[in-house]
Design a protein around this motif. Structure first.
Motif, mmCIF file in Angstrom:
data_model
loop_
_atom_site.group_PDB
_atom_site.id
_atom_site.type_symbol
_atom_site.label_atom_id
_atom_site.label_comp_id
_atom_site.label_asym_id
_atom_site.label_seq_id
_atom_site.Cartn_x
_atom_site.Cartn_y
_atom_site.Cartn_z
ATOM 1 N N GLY A 464 -23.652 5.099 33.137
ATOM 2 C CA GLY A 464 -22.247 5.468 33.273
ATOM 3 C C GLY A 464 -22.062 6.958 33.499
ATOM 4 N N THR A 465 -22.808 7.763 32.758
ATOM 5 C CA THR A 465 -22.723 9.213 32.917
ATOM 6 C C THR A 465 -23.259 9.655 34.273
ATOM 7 N N LEU A 466 -24.341 9.033 34.726
ATOM 8 C CA LEU A 466 -24.911 9.387 36.025
ATOM 9 C C LEU A 466 -23.966 9.015 37.164
ATOM 10 N N LEU A 467 -23.296 7.882 37.041
ATOM 11 C CA LEU A 467 -22.329 7.499 38.071
ATOM 12 C C LEU A 467 -21.160 8.477 38.112
ATOM 13 N N GLN A 468 -20.711 8.919 36.935
ATOM 14 C CA GLN A 468 -19.648 9.911 36.900
ATOM 15 C C GLN A 468 -20.127 11.218 37.524
ATOM 16 N N ALA A 469 -21.394 11.566 37.299
ATOM 17 C CA ALA A 469 -21.941 12.788 37.887
ATOM 18 C C ALA A 469 -21.978 12.699 39.409
ATOM 19 N N ALA A 471 -19.891 10.930 41.338
ATOM 20 C CA ALA A 471 -18.513 11.100 41.799
ATOM 21 C C ALA A 471 -18.080 12.564 41.700
ATOM 22 N N THR A 472 -18.487 13.216 40.631
ATOM 23 C CA THR A 472 -18.144 14.624 40.439
ATOM 24 C C THR A 472 -18.811 15.508 41.480
ATOM 25 N N ALA A 473 -20.095 15.248 41.736
ATOM 26 C CA ALA A 473 -20.815 16.044 42.729
ATOM 27 C C ALA A 473 -20.186 15.888 44.111
ATOM 28 N N GLU A 474 -19.710 14.692 44.418
ATOM 29 C CA GLU A 474 -19.047 14.513 45.712
ATOM 30 C C GLU A 474 -17.764 15.341 45.771
ATOM 31 N N GLU A 475 -16.995 15.349 44.687
ATOM 32 C CA GLU A 475 -15.779 16.167 44.651
ATOM 33 C C GLU A 475 -16.099 17.646 44.845
ATOM 34 N N LEU A 476 -17.207 18.084 44.293
ATOM 35 C CA LEU A 476 -17.589 19.488 44.374
ATOM 36 C C LEU A 476 -18.256 19.846 45.696
ATOM 37 N N GLY A 477 -18.513 18.856 46.512
ATOM 38 C CA GLY A 477 -19.198 19.118 47.769
ATOM 39 C C GLY A 477 -20.684 19.355 47.614
ATOM 40 N N ASP A 478 -21.254 18.887 46.501
ATOM 41 C CA ASP A 478 -22.680 19.081 46.233
ATOM 42 C C ASP A 478 -23.441 17.873 46.765
ATOM 43 N N SER A 486 -28.395 9.472 43.538
ATOM 44 C CA SER A 486 -28.359 8.119 44.105
ATOM 45 C C SER A 486 -29.767 7.588 44.329
ATOM 46 N N GLN A 487 -30.657 8.428 44.835
ATOM 47 C CA GLN A 487 -32.039 8.001 45.030
ATOM 48 C C GLN A 487 -32.723 7.736 43.693
ATOM 49 N N ALA A 488 -32.385 8.531 42.682
ATOM 50 C CA ALA A 488 -33.017 8.362 41.368
ATOM 51 C C ALA A 488 -32.651 7.034 40.723
ATOM 52 N N LEU A 489 -31.543 6.436 41.123
ATOM 53 C CA LEU A 489 -31.122 5.166 40.533
ATOM 54 C C LEU A 489 -31.796 3.960 41.179
ATOM 55 N N TRP A 490 -32.650 4.175 42.174
ATOM 56 C CA TRP A 490 -33.318 3.071 42.856
ATOM 57 C C TRP A 490 -34.081 2.144 41.895
ATOM 58 N N PRO A 491 -34.806 2.635 40.882
ATOM 59 C CA PRO A 491 -35.481 1.692 39.980
ATOM 60 C C PRO A 491 -34.529 0.700 39.313
ATOM 61 N N LEU A 492 -33.309 1.141 38.976
ATOM 62 C CA LEU A 492 -32.341 0.214 38.394
ATOM 63 C C LEU A 492 -31.934 -0.842 39.407
ATOM 64 N N GLN A 493 -31.779 -0.445 40.653
ATOM 65 C CA GLN A 493 -31.415 -1.389 41.699
ATOM 66 C C GLN A 493 -32.546 -2.390 41.920
ATOM 67 N N HIS A 499 -26.174 -4.090 40.857
ATOM 68 C CA HIS A 499 -25.793 -3.796 42.237
ATOM 69 C C HIS A 499 -24.318 -3.442 42.360
ATOM 70 N N ASP A 500 -23.451 -4.160 41.654
ATOM 71 C CA ASP A 500 -22.029 -3.855 41.769
ATOM 72 C C ASP A 500 -21.712 -2.501 41.152
ATOM 73 N N GLN A 501 -22.401 -2.134 40.079
ATOM 74 C CA GLN A 501 -22.175 -0.830 39.465
ATOM 75 C C GLN A 501 -22.664 0.310 40.359
ATOM 76 N N LEU A 502 -23.758 0.075 41.067
ATOM 77 C CA LEU A 502 -24.356 1.131 41.876
ATOM 78 C C LEU A 502 -23.692 1.291 43.238
ATOM 79 N N LEU A 503 -22.960 0.287 43.685
ATOM 80 C CA LEU A 503 -22.400 0.336 45.035
ATOM 81 C C LEU A 503 -21.514 1.561 45.264
ATOM 82 N N PRO A 504 -20.590 1.930 44.354
ATOM 83 C CA PRO A 504 -19.782 3.128 44.613
ATOM 84 C C PRO A 504 -20.625 4.394 44.758
#
Length: 712
Positions: A464-469, A471-478, A486-493, A499-504
């Motif tokens: 949950g915290t990583l997903l928020q990060a 979204a935040t990084a996108e807002e910041l233009g990072d 996103s790449q780091a979450l591949w093992p969870l996928q 899959h539904d949690q990771l899609l956004p």
């Protein structure tokens, strides 16, 4: 006796197998079903994508098996062993109600009336609504805990997080959470929202259940959960009535002065504090009947630092937050203002230290102070979260008191911490394979894992915290942080679904890489990861588009390893679609592309393994085409590599493929030793679902070999 070859039964089996695509047993069974359907019908049949197509495929199978007893036996054996959705065998209860609860008699009676209403086909639903801090959540939990006997089959809870400015939790994720609470294992929760709705209805049909949906934002979040099952009662909490939801509305208003006085007296008495008669009227006036404000005031009275500086805001809960922040030490107040800038689901000392630039020990003390003042809430795993009403006020105050630059730096520090946590955990969770780029952030202290399972669990617990990060990084233009997270979450996928949690997050990765560098390797990698996710969610046309775009970018960039992966991924999609000839062609093409990897090029060390995986995939495609001898040749070649490199998991999967090939070609007795070897190879892999598939395959082979499925 049930006729497993009727059109209705065939459709039910295929539907159940399709709903199980979230785990390895379901995926393998779906692929096997595709090959069997092709064999039965006599030509290629595309995998059904919706209910109408499923009915059409079922009718084709039914018509064919009626004409051929041998095909009928093959289908019946498959149908008997096909995986089914997991059992919902738990009886969850709500978390404990608050110890101090006052009044709300009329509202409790209204809940009881709706819960006991005569069944008439309409869902039983009540919406508790009122301003923040008025106690809608507390009432829902208190009533539910008191009515445990009314719901002997369980009480479910989901926080929809609709009280803040965000859009709230996706309905598909809510359905997955509720199914998990009922006992359906995560890997057996269907990947699509429609299948989750169907499974939840099936699990609740004959049960007496309470479902509490907290902090709802809209009727759209609620409607997928509703059922006409007579024993199910749904309580929704929200700030306002929810248009479009046919429910009993129960408004909550401020406590009377008498009840407010009683609640305050009970709480302070438990804290061993004697109320000052001169202070009490001012406290009651400032709290204005808000349960949250009264509890917050009691916390400050207990700490003997009651303050009432400033004028009330007109919203007692908001006034209580302001009073609570003023009572904090300066460093704790600053911490709250900076942490509140984003809705972090799980705040711990490590994240807090990163945001503030202090030691973790000091950060832990600050969190303790915030919890004592009821400005953060404790979670069951030792982390904290900030109530929406606290976060909204503190975030606004942070911008004015800390300044935009300091606020942005604090948020960026949180994102950097998330990257430094996620990348080492990802690498530890999935040690094999290649990644685009190496982690550039230093690992935080103590981020070492004894085994891949521990690292995978750490990633999941912080998701949950990583997903928020992200979204935040996108807002910041990072864009770099978005890509790396996103790449780091591949093992969870790969290993845990989600899959539904990771899609956004993957959508965000595609957006930022496309905007910053549309033809970069990062953009291609994000398209590939998105396509793999969409494949699992059965959004196959979208997955095909993602793979096509990844292929175009990788080829144009001359990135040979990534190009091969994109083409291979398209082949895996074709397997899922039962398009076995096209799948084979993709795997062949990917193998030819790998010929272009230079001796010093990226991915060169992974090349032998990549080719072995492609041989396995080609064997699967050939099996689907009914070409048994070349399928065995490819699979045996892949098996030799995985045995030599001691990859137990891939050894077992390839043995399983070989066994299925033998079984499908009419040699089930020869498949049995391979099944036993595969089972032994998985003994230490904690691979529950591949073992489920192996047991089903063993049962079919024994039956077809004439040994009897009840022996051994």
């Amino acid at each position: 006796m049930l006729d497993l070859s009727s059109a209705e039964a065939v459709a039910a089996v295929l539907g159940a197998v399709g709903a199980g695509l979230a785990n390895e047993a379901g995926k393998a069974a779906w692929e096997s079903a595709g090959g069997l359907v092709r064999r039965i019908v006599g030509h290629e049949v595309r995998a059904p994508r919706d209910r109408d197509e499923l009915t059409g495929v079922a009718q084709l199978v039914h018509d064919a098996v009626r004409q051929d007893p041998g095909l009928a036996r093959a289908w019946t054996a498959f149908a008997r062993s096909a995986p089914r959705p997991g059992d919902a065998d738990l009886r969850p209860v709500l978390r404990a109600s608050t110890r101090f609860f006052t009044d709300r008699e009329s509202e409790r009676k209204a809940l009881s009336r709706e819960a006991s209403r005569r069944p008439d086909g309409r869902p039983r639903v009540a919406v508790l609504h009122g301003p923040q801090g008025i106690g809608t959540s507390a009432l829902a939990l208190h009533w539910g805990c008191a009515e445990l006997r009314r719901f002997p089959d369980g009480q479910l809870y989901a926080d929809l997080r609709g009280a803040g400015p965000a859009a709230g939790v996706d309905p598909s994720a809510v359905l997955g959470s509720l199914l998990g609470q009922l006992g359906v294992p995560a890997a057996e929760v269907p990947p699509t929202r429609e299948d989750r709705e169907a499974l939840l209805r099936a699990c609740t049909t004959d049960r007496r259940l309470l479902i509490v949906l907290d902090h709802a934002r809209s009727a759209a979040q609620i409607l997928p959960v509703l059922t006409s099952a007579p024993g199910v009662f749904v309580i929704v909490t929200a700030r306002h009535p929810l248009p479009g939801l046919d429910a009993v509305g129960i408004p909550l208003r401020a406590l009377s002065d008498k009840d407010a006085r009683r609640l305050l007296a009970e709480i302070t008495k438990a804290g061993n504090v004697t109320l000052d008669r001169a202070t009490l009227p001012a406290v009651l006036e400032r709290c204005a009947g808000s349960p949250f404000a009264l509890r917050a005031a009691a916390a400050r009275l207990t700490a003997r630092h009651w303050q009432q500086d400033g004028q009330p805001s007109g919203e007692p809960a908001r006034t209580a937050v302001a009073d609570g922040i003023r009572a904090l030490r300066p460093d704790a107040a600053r911490a709250l203002r900076l942490l509140a800038q984003r809705d972090w689901p799980a705040i711990d000392a490590s994240l807090t230290a990163a945001v503030l630039g202090i030691e973790e020990t000091a950060a832990g003390g600050i969190l303790d102070e915030l919890a004592a003042g009821r400005l953060v809430e404790s979670a069951t795993n030792g982390t904290y979260w900030i109530r929406p009403l606290v976060r909204e006020y503190a975030a606004t105050q942070g911008l004015s008191e800390e300044g935009p630059a300091a606020v942005e730096e604090a948020v960026r520090s949180a994102v950097r911490w998330c990257v430094s946590f996620a990348e080492p955990a990802s690498k530890a969770a999935l040690r094999q394979g290649w990644r685009l780029g190496e982690p550039q952030q230093p690992a935080p202290a103590g981020a070492r894992y004894s085994d891949p399972g521990e690292a995978l669990t750490a990633l999941r617990d912080t998701l949950g915290t990583l997903l928020q990060a992200i979204a935040t990084a996108e807002e910041l233009g990072d864009a770099d942080a978005v890509f790396r997270l996103s790449q780091a979450l591949w093992p969870l996928q790969l290993k845990m679904g989600c899959h539904d949690q990771l899609l956004p997050a993957l959508d965000a990765g595609v957006r930022v890489t496309r905007a910053q560098a549309p033809d970069s390797r990062e953009a291609a990698r994000m398209q590939t990861l998105l396509g793999l996710n969409l494949t699992e969610l059965r959004r196959w046309p979208e997955a095909e588009s993602a793979f096509a775009e990844a292929t175009r970018i990788e080829e144009a960039a001359g990135h040979t390893r990534g190009h091969a992966t994109a083409v291979e991924s398209l082949g895996l999609l074709r397997l899922r679609e039962w398009r076995f000839r096209e799948a084979y062609d993709c795997f062949e093409a990917a193998d030819r592309i790998l010929d272009g990897v230079r001796p010093d090029g990226e991915g060169i060390h992974d090349l032998p393994r990549a080719r072995a995986l492609l041989r396995r995939h080609r064997g699967r495609a050939l099996r689907g085409l009914g070409q048994w001898a070349p399928a065995r040749e490819e699979l045996e070649s892949a098996l030799s590599f995985f045995r030599a490199t001691h990859e137990a998991y891939n050894t077992a999967r390839t043995l399983t493929d070989l066994a299925e090939t033998l079984e499908a070609s009419g040699r089930p007795a020869e498949a049995l030793p391979l099944i036993e070897e595969a089972t032994a190879a998985l003994a230490n892999e904690q691979a529950h679902y591949p073992l489920v598939h192996l047991r089903a395959l063993r049962e079919r082979c024994r039956e077809e070999a004439g040994e009897g499925s009840d022996r051994g």
